[in-house]
Design an enzyme around this catalytic site. Sequence first.
Site, PDB file in Angstrom:
ATOM      1  N   LYS A  12      80.481  -5.041  21.259  1.00  0.00           N
ATOM      2  CA  LYS A  12      81.698  -5.233  22.005  1.00  0.00           C
ATOM      3  C   LYS A  12      81.572  -4.729  23.438  1.00  0.00           C
ATOM      4  CE  LYS A  12      84.319  -4.364  17.816  1.00  0.00           C
ATOM      5  NZ  LYS A  12      84.560  -3.206  16.954  1.00  0.00           N
ATOM      6  N   GLY A  13      80.700  -3.761  23.652  1.00  0.00           N
ATOM      7  CA  GLY A  13      80.638  -3.056  24.944  1.00  0.00           C
ATOM      8  C   GLY A  13      80.514  -3.932  26.172  1.00  0.00           C
TER       9      GLY A  13
ATOM     10  N   GLU B 180      74.576  -6.859  28.867  1.00  0.00           N
ATOM     11  CA  GLU B 180      74.781  -5.665  28.039  1.00  0.00           C
ATOM     12  C   GLU B 180      75.508  -4.593  28.847  1.00  0.00           C
ATOM     13  OE1 GLU B 180      75.132  -4.127  25.402  1.00  0.00           O
ATOM     14  OE2 GLU B 180      73.253  -3.402  24.552  1.00  0.00           O
ATOM     15  N   ASP B 181      76.224  -3.720  28.147  1.00  0.00           N
ATOM     16  CA  ASP B 181      76.929  -2.649  28.850  1.00  0.00           C
ATOM     17  C   ASP B 181      75.996  -1.564  29.363  1.00  0.00           C
ATOM     18  OD1 ASP B 181      76.363  -1.722  26.268  1.00  0.00           O
ATOM     19  OD2 ASP B 181      78.373  -0.984  25.854  1.00  0.00           O
TER      20      ASP B 181
ATOM     21  N   ASP C 160      70.019   2.498  26.785  1.00  0.00           N
ATOM     22  CA  ASP C 160      69.803   3.916  26.510  1.00  0.00           C
ATOM     23  C   ASP C 160      68.369   4.053  25.978  1.00  0.00           C
ATOM     24  OD1 ASP C 160      70.995   6.555  26.151  1.00  0.00           O
ATOM     25  OD2 ASP C 160      71.025   6.158  24.014  1.00  0.00           O
TER      26      ASP C 160
ATOM     27  N   LYS D  51      70.192   4.178  31.572  1.00  0.00           N
ATOM     28  CA  LYS D  51      69.760   5.584  31.504  1.00  0.00           C
ATOM     29  C   LYS D  51      68.258   5.579  31.209  1.00  0.00           C
ATOM     30  CE  LYS D  51      73.577   6.898  28.632  1.00  0.00           C
ATOM     31  NZ  LYS D  51      74.088   7.803  27.591  1.00  0.00           N
TER      32      LYS D  51
ATOM     33  N   VAL E  78      78.704   8.322  28.562  1.00  0.00           N
ATOM     34  CA  VAL E  78      79.730   7.749  29.439  1.00  0.00           C
ATOM     35  C   VAL E  78      80.670   6.821  28.665  1.00  0.00           C
ATOM     36  CG1 VAL E  78      78.432   7.949  31.590  1.00  0.00           C
ATOM     37  CG2 VAL E  78      78.109   5.924  30.158  1.00  0.00           C
TER      38      VAL E  78
ATOM     39  N   ASP F 251      82.561   2.631  24.758  1.00  0.00           N
ATOM     40  CA  ASP F 251      83.492   3.359  23.903  1.00  0.00           C
ATOM     41  C   ASP F 251      82.976   4.733  23.490  1.00  0.00           C
ATOM     42  OD1 ASP F 251      81.451   2.182  22.107  1.00  0.00           O
ATOM     43  OD2 ASP F 251      82.687   3.059  20.533  1.00  0.00           O
TER      44      ASP F 251
ATOM     45  N   ARG G 228      87.377   1.922  25.871  1.00  0.00           N
ATOM     46  CA  ARG G 228      86.755   0.768  26.525  1.00  0.00           C
ATOM     47  C   ARG G 228      87.594   0.267  27.696  1.00  0.00           C
ATOM     48  NH1 ARG G 228      82.654  -0.845  22.984  1.00  0.00           N
ATOM     49  NH2 ARG G 228      83.131  -0.621  20.785  1.00  0.00           N
TER      50      ARG G 228
HETATM   51  P1  IMP Z   1      70.144   1.820  22.804  1.00  0.00           P
HETATM   52  O1  IMP Z   1      69.754   0.937  21.662  1.00  0.00           O
HETATM   53  O2  IMP Z   1      69.809   3.267  22.534  1.00  0.00           O
HETATM   54  O3  IMP Z   1      69.602   1.369  24.148  1.00  0.00           O
HETATM   55  O4  IMP Z   1      71.701   1.851  22.854  1.00  0.00           O
HETATM   56  C1  IMP Z   1      72.441   0.841  23.363  1.00  0.00           C
HETATM   57  C2  IMP Z   1      73.862   0.880  22.868  1.00  0.00           C
HETATM   58  O5  IMP Z   1      74.297   2.215  22.575  1.00  0.00           O
HETATM   59  C3  IMP Z   1      74.756   0.372  23.965  1.00  0.00           C
HETATM   60  O6  IMP Z   1      74.934  -1.007  23.858  1.00  0.00           O
HETATM   61  C4  IMP Z   1      76.018   1.136  23.726  1.00  0.00           C
HETATM   62  O7  IMP Z   1      76.836   0.447  22.814  1.00  0.00           O
HETATM   63  C5  IMP Z   1      75.575   2.454  23.112  1.00  0.00           C
HETATM   64  N1  IMP Z   1      75.503   3.521  24.124  1.00  0.00           N
HETATM   65  C6  IMP Z   1      74.389   4.087  24.633  1.00  0.00           C
HETATM   66  N2  IMP Z   1      74.694   5.036  25.537  1.00  0.00           N
HETATM   67  C7  IMP Z   1      76.043   5.051  25.596  1.00  0.00           C
HETATM   68  C8  IMP Z   1      76.986   5.828  26.366  1.00  0.00           C
HETATM   69  O8  IMP Z   1      76.658   6.700  27.190  1.00  0.00           O
HETATM   70  N3  IMP Z   1      78.294   5.543  26.146  1.00  0.00           N
HETATM   71  C9  IMP Z   1      78.725   4.601  25.266  1.00  0.00           C
HETATM   72  N4  IMP Z   1      77.885   3.856  24.539  1.00  0.00           N
HETATM   73  C10 IMP Z   1      76.556   4.089  24.692  1.00  0.00           C
HETATM   74 MG    MG Z   2      78.697   1.014  21.515  1.00  0.00          MG
END
Ligand code: IMP
Ligand code: MG
Length: 181
Positions: free
Chosen positions: A45-46, A101-102, A105, A133, A155, A161, A167
């Site tokens: 959803k982000g 994508e939002d 990470d 990040k 964040v 969220d 959101r």
């Molecule tokens: P990744 O797979 O670790 O890169 O995570 C990606 C997903 O984790 C993003 O699409 C977000 O939904 C969530 N996410 C990662 N960091 C944050 C944050 O700081 N705030 C909110 N959601 C996050």
């Molecule tokens: Mg999320």
Amino acid sequence: MADLMDYSDRVLLNEEEIKEMVARLGAQITRDYEGKKLFLICVLKGGFVFMADLVRAINLPLEVDFIAVSSYGSSTKSSGVVRLLKDIDKPLNDKHVLIVEDIMDSGLTLKYIKSMFENRSPLSVKICTAFDKPERRKVDITPDYVGAVIPDEYVVGYGLDYDGILRNLPELCVLKREIYE
Ligand code: IMP
Ligand code: MG
């Protein structure tokens, strides 16, 4: 009265800064995809707030669709185990895919999504993330378009969220630690 800003430790990017960020990305994407069939795929959803702004900053004919994924894990960390909850409706063979994508990470979610689309043989697959990040990356994946590089903090707002809420905060804020600790 309750106020959404009560959840915020501080504002990282205000509405004006986000607007400039989106305009810059939109102009860049418009230049790069001129004459190509562009297909934007938003990760729900982000991604929905960023997607809505970004499409209106791109001056090209384009198509949109949405996927939904859930990653198992705690409410502030993703586990890397991604489950596809909603897929797109059409084949991708004659299209240039841009995943919207939002935030990136660990990169695990996008690594999974990108290779899933690559396996469907589109003309190209690129990634546009509102926030990044890079310090937290666990897998080797680099977004092609980045709105803003941010520090390693949790964040919320602008689509992002905490436990399903926040959101709709118009700014990007650092979540107060006391909320999740
Ligand atoms: P990744 O797979 O670790 O890169 O995570 C990606 C997903 O984790 C993003 O699409 C977000 O939904 C969530 N996410 C990662 N960091 C944050 C944050 O700081 N705030 C909110 N959601 C996050
Ligand atoms: Mg999320």
